[in-house]
Design an enzyme around this catalytic site. Sequence first.
Site, mmCIF file in Angstrom:
data_model
loop_
_atom_site.group_PDB
_atom_site.id
_atom_site.type_symbol
_atom_site.label_atom_id
_atom_site.label_comp_id
_atom_site.label_asym_id
_atom_site.label_seq_id
_atom_site.Cartn_x
_atom_site.Cartn_y
_atom_site.Cartn_z
ATOM 1 N N GLU A 1 -2.675 12.753 -4.503
ATOM 2 C CA GLU A 1 -3.437 11.665 -5.125
ATOM 3 C C GLU A 1 -3.228 11.643 -6.635
ATOM 4 O OE1 GLU A 1 -8.009 10.312 -5.994
ATOM 5 O OE2 GLU A 1 -7.643 11.404 -4.122
ATOM 6 N N CYS B 1 -15.363 9.587 -4.257
ATOM 7 C CA CYS B 1 -15.659 8.638 -3.185
ATOM 8 C C CYS B 1 -16.972 8.987 -2.485
ATOM 9 C CB CYS B 1 -14.494 8.565 -2.192
ATOM 10 S SG CYS B 1 -14.552 9.743 -0.853
#
Length: 329
Positions: free
Chosen positions: A134, A203
């Site tokens: 990521e 998240c």
Amino acid sequence: MTNQLPDLKVYLAAPRGFCAGVVRAIDIVERALELHGKPVYVRHEIVHNKYVVEDLKQKGAIFVEELDEVPDGDRPVIFSAHGVPKSVPEAAKTRNMFYLDATCPLVSKVHMEASRHFQDGYEIVLIGHAGHPEVIGTMGQLPDGAITLVEDEADVAAFTPKDADKLAYITQTTLSVDDTRGIIEALEKKFPSIHGPHKEDICYATTNRQESVKSIADKCDMVLVVGAPNSSNSQRLVEVARTAGCGRSMLVQRASEIDWSVMDGIKTLGITAGASAPEVLVNEVVDAFRERFNVSVETVKTKDENVEFKLPRQLRREGEPGAPVRAAS
């Protein structure tokens, strides 16, 4: 007369396991196989879980590290949920590949934030772990040097920006909420005018899973996190459980990996799972304990989750909202 099994109270943390981004990524591979047949190619592990990857391999997915391993032709190529540098879709376009982007929408949000800050003339700090896919994907959205990676407060102390008044930060989505808070506080103390995201980058699923494991850790003799060693959010769950009161917390990929020698004498066990670990592996772990203990299970839920992400337009079936319109024959 058979020996009586020792009693064990199991606390199942909820939410646990698959998040909406992981479900979408797996669905993209399975729907591509359904619509286009075998094989489909996937760049990198679609999500960080060996069981999931092996299952998709059996269904017809071929996993590659780079696009140059994909033969020429019209077979679909899928980018993983972690996101990819901009150079990857550009290379796919150059080769006229049919590619599908399974990047989690919450990771895409971070990419868009980075691009917006860059366009507004800001130097960008990314809080994350070096080498994680990521992080590689996020840093690859912009030219070299536009983003500086910081992993801890020591990195913040050593960082000198070009202009402290034109500075913004973003974060990897799968970090420990508590650890990240300390780094953000260090950035804001050193650079009072630094710009942060309008909404936290970590998240919802990472936050929820960390909160749920906190709720059980201090009443457990042991906490097991079902997940992969290369899964950032799973590793963070182990750290959070230890910090929250259960020093004997560890990661297992599946039941066959459990070290039973360290389970002697435990009376309470916490179980959770990282966002890319399927529930079948949690059930497998619980069943393994049932063979050795008289198990009673209590689910401890701290949050309801109802997030759902749509599939890419190219993969929606005829009649589904947003599906491509077929030309009349």
